[in-house]
Design an enzyme around this catalytic site. Structure first.
Site, short mmCIF file in Angstrom:
data_model
loop_
_atom_site.label_atom_id
_atom_site.label_comp_id
_atom_site.label_asym_id
_atom_site.label_seq_id
_atom_site.Cartn_x
_atom_site.Cartn_y
_atom_site.Cartn_z
N CYS A 252 4.23 -7.94 6.96
CA CYS A 252 3.26 -9.24 6.78
C CYS A 252 3.06 -9.57 8.18
O CYS A 252 2.06 -9.87 8.42
CB CYS A 252 3.72 -9.91 6.05
SG CYS A 252 5.55 -10.58 6.31
N GLU B 236 4.89 -16.44 0.27
CA GLU B 236 4.76 -15.85 1.57
C GLU B 236 4.23 -14.44 1.31
O GLU B 236 4.56 -13.42 0.81
CB GLU B 236 6.31 -15.47 1.97
CG GLU B 236 6.39 -15.12 3.63
CD GLU B 236 6.19 -13.90 3.86
OE1 GLU B 236 4.80 -13.39 4.26
OE2 GLU B 236 6.85 -12.86 4.07
P1 NDP Z 1 2.83 -6.57 -4.50
O1 NDP Z 1 2.59 -7.89 -4.05
O2 NDP Z 1 2.18 -6.05 -5.94
O3 NDP Z 1 4.56 -6.57 -4.83
C1 NDP Z 1 5.37 -7.55 -4.58
C2 NDP Z 1 6.20 -8.03 -5.38
O4 NDP Z 1 5.73 -8.78 -6.43
C3 NDP Z 1 6.98 -6.61 -6.23
O5 NDP Z 1 8.28 -7.22 -6.55
C4 NDP Z 1 6.02 -6.64 -7.45
O6 NDP Z 1 6.66 -6.07 -8.57
C5 NDP Z 1 5.81 -8.18 -7.78
N1 NDP Z 1 4.42 -8.55 -8.52
C6 NDP Z 1 3.04 -7.84 -8.10
N2 NDP Z 1 2.22 -8.40 -8.87
C7 NDP Z 1 2.76 -9.44 -9.76
C8 NDP Z 1 2.63 -10.37 -10.85
N3 NDP Z 1 1.30 -10.49 -11.22
N4 NDP Z 1 3.33 -11.20 -11.05
C9 NDP Z 1 4.72 -11.20 -10.75
N5 NDP Z 1 5.16 -10.07 -9.73
C10 NDP Z 1 4.17 -9.53 -9.22
O7 NDP Z 1 2.61 -5.20 -3.45
P2 NDP Z 1 2.70 -4.00 -3.47
O8 NDP Z 1 3.88 -3.20 -3.50
O9 NDP Z 1 1.61 -3.38 -4.62
O10 NDP Z 1 1.80 -3.65 -2.07
C11 NDP Z 1 0.45 -3.89 -2.20
C12 NDP Z 1 -0.05 -4.78 -0.82
O11 NDP Z 1 0.57 -5.96 -0.94
C13 NDP Z 1 0.43 -4.13 0.43
O12 NDP Z 1 -0.41 -3.13 0.92
C14 NDP Z 1 0.28 -5.23 1.31
O13 NDP Z 1 -0.84 -5.51 1.81
C15 NDP Z 1 1.01 -6.53 0.54
N6 NDP Z 1 2.20 -6.61 0.56
C16 NDP Z 1 2.51 -7.80 1.44
C17 NDP Z 1 4.04 -8.00 1.66
C18 NDP Z 1 4.40 -8.84 2.73
O14 NDP Z 1 5.54 -8.84 3.23
N7 NDP Z 1 3.49 -10.15 2.73
C19 NDP Z 1 5.08 -7.06 1.32
C20 NDP Z 1 4.58 -5.93 0.10
C21 NDP Z 1 3.20 -5.98 0.21
P3 NDP Z 1 6.17 -4.54 -8.86
O15 NDP Z 1 6.94 -3.95 -7.61
O16 NDP Z 1 7.20 -4.43 -9.98
O17 NDP Z 1 4.86 -4.29 -9.13
#
Ligand code: NDP
Length: 453
Positions: free
Chosen positions: A261, A227
């Site tokens: 999102c 998602e």
């Molecule tokens: P991320 O996608 O980086 O983080 C979401 C989750 O994924 C966190 O638990 C993160 O861990 C984990 N994660 C990140 N990279 C990896 C990987 N390569 N392998 C496994 N797990 C991973 O989002 P951010 O917090 O950096 O936000 C950046 C952008 O992402 C936002 O500006 C927005 O555009 C989008 N976003 C979208 C969301 C939605 O609801 N669809 C929610 C949040 C963000 P960790 O925190 O330890 O890095």
């Protein structure tokens, strides 16, 4: 792992992270717990989810304050989030048996044939910080009801929420190992997906994280649900009631400080009502109170992290450089905390950052279109396909329009929202699979064909 107060930038708490031995123990606990949990009746599992709902309801204030402290969500919205988590637990406590009942299919006259829905095992959930309770519970409730067990790798900036979620489930009486939180960084996720004890993985987050996790899951031939982001269109047709639509539009864009999102991100407005809508919309946006998220009067809190604010500011700058016009906002708020002024952009070029990327914060872009055909073309001119809404006084026209959206969640005269009873998920780069409803509970199950002759 440290949590930081986004209002002040000051550290809140420090947490011991889990090392590889802890992860190994958690995976073994999950495997052992699954053997028993998957054999329990759906009714029994539902009873424990019902108890979880009761605990959540009793502790709305405590959990709401925790979320607000860690990621800056306005407190009233945080309370609503905790209540919604109770709702999704109740929903699956009441409906899981019906969603998973054997499906008898008439096929061969000499045989009884049916589909039985059986749990897969430990599922890893990688969750984001923006709805720190809700994102986790919409995974937890259906999966635990189905007989899977859960491992949560939550976002690194909400460790307190991650542990509170584990604790509330334990308090409700869930057996050891049925749900565990791992305080680990994203670099430690791959070996967990590779581990034979893990049966599937779900991620809510950015497109980049989704691609990384989807790639790993594919390599391991494990089911995944992704998602990811969205750039939802909010289409205002020429017969929409403008004042009310502008008011809902401001909320659709700015709730959770725009960090959702399914927030409306691109406002696509019919030329006949464009000027009237833009005036009303800017008035609505400017009337909102930016402030301390613990204050009941606050509509817009800080962004969750300073780096997210920098990314948003950079997107706005690039969009303005590309020729967009700034109607209000457009800058970080001076002083402590990751605050950003609520921002409205118009004349946004179709190839600029605000039109093509996910803008995860308080910025709306408004585009003028001359007719319905152009409106649907602009709405679908995005790599994302999560939510979409259309606003009109004519319900038939609205429904016909909604059917043309390339998106997973299409709303007429209502902002895009999640509801336990309805499937939630996207198409295109917004990911695949569905959460919630009957569809969500059937994502991580073996739809097993049984032929008896
Ligand atoms: P991320 O996608 O980086 O983080 C979401 C989750 O994924 C966190 O638990 C993160 O861990 C984990 N994660 C990140 N990279 C990896 C990987 N390569 N392998 C496994 N797990 C991973 O989002 P951010 O917090 O950096 O936000 C950046 C952008 O992402 C936002 O500006 C927005 O555009 C989008 N976003 C979208 C969301 C939605 O609801 N669809 C929610 C949040 C963000 P960790 O925190 O330890 O890095």
């Amino acid at each position: 792992m440290e949590s930081i107060n986004p209002v002040t930038g000051e550290p809140l708490d420090e947490y011991e992270t889990h090392d590889t031995d802890d992860i190994d123990t958690a995976l073994s606990n999950a495997e052992t717990a699954f053997d028993d949990w998957s054999q329990q009746s759906i009714a029994h599992r539902g009873t424990l989810l019902q108890k979880t709902a009761e605990r959540l309801d009793e502790r709305v204030e405590e959990y709401a304050e925790l979320m607000t402290r860690e990621m800056g969500k306005p407190i009233e919205q945080a309370r609503a989030e905790v209540k919604k988590c109770a709702w999704v637990c109740e929903y699956y406590a009441e409906t899981a048996a019906e969603h998973l009942q054997d499906e008898v299919i008439e096929s061969d006259p000499d045989a009884r044939t049916l589909v039985s829905y059986e749990p897969l095992g430990p599922i890893l959930a990688i969750m984001p910080w923006n709805f720190p309770f809700w994102q986790a519970f919409r995974f937890i409730a259906p999966n635990l009801a189905a007989g899977n067990v859960g491992l949560l790798k939550h976002a690194s900036n909400v460790p307190g929420c991650a542990l509170a979620i584990e604790a509330v489930l334990e308090d409700a009486g869930l057996p050891e190992g049925v749900f565990q939180t791992l305080l680990i960084s994203s670099s430690e996720v791959d070996p967990i997906i590779e581990d034979d004890r893990v049966a599937g993985v779900t991620l809510t987050g950015s497109e980049g994280a989704g691609r990384a996790v989807g790639r790993k899951a594919g390599e391991q031939l494990k089911p995944s649900v992704l998602e990811l982001g969205g750039s939802d269109p909010f289409v205002v047709l020429d017969d929409a009631p403008i004042e009310a639509t502008a008011e809902r539009g401001a909320f659709a864009r700015l709730q959770n400080t725009g960090q959702s999102c399914i927030a409306a991100k691109r406002f696509i407005v019919h030329d006949a009502v464009y000027d009237e809508f833009v005036d009303a919309f800017v008035d609505e946006v400017e009337a909102l109170t930016v402030g301390d998220p613990m204050d009941e009067a606050t509509d817009i809190g800080p962004m969750a992290r300073p780096d997210l604010r920098e990314d948003l500011d950079d997107q706005i700058e690039r969009t303005l450089d590309a020729g967009a016009e700034l109607l209000t906002g457009g800058e970080a708020v001076d002083g402590e905390g990751a605050y950003y002024q609520p921002t409205v952009l118009t004349e946004v070029p179709s190839d600029s950052a605000a039109a093509t990327e996910e803008t995860f914060g308080p910025v709306a872009s408004v585009t003028r279109v001359s007719d319905e055909q152009e409106a649907i073309e602009v709405a679908n001119d995005t790599d994302f396909g999560l939510g979409a809404s259309v606003w009109t006084s004519d319900l038939d026209r609205g429904e016909a329009f909604a059917r043309r959206f390339e998106a997973g969640l299409c709303f007429v005269n209502e902002l895009v929202k999640s509801d336990p009873r309805l499937p939630f998920g996207g198409v295109k780069n917004s990911g695949y699979g569905r959460e919630l409803s009957r569809h969500g509970i059937r994502e991580f199950v073996n739809a097993k064909t049984i032929w008896v002759q």
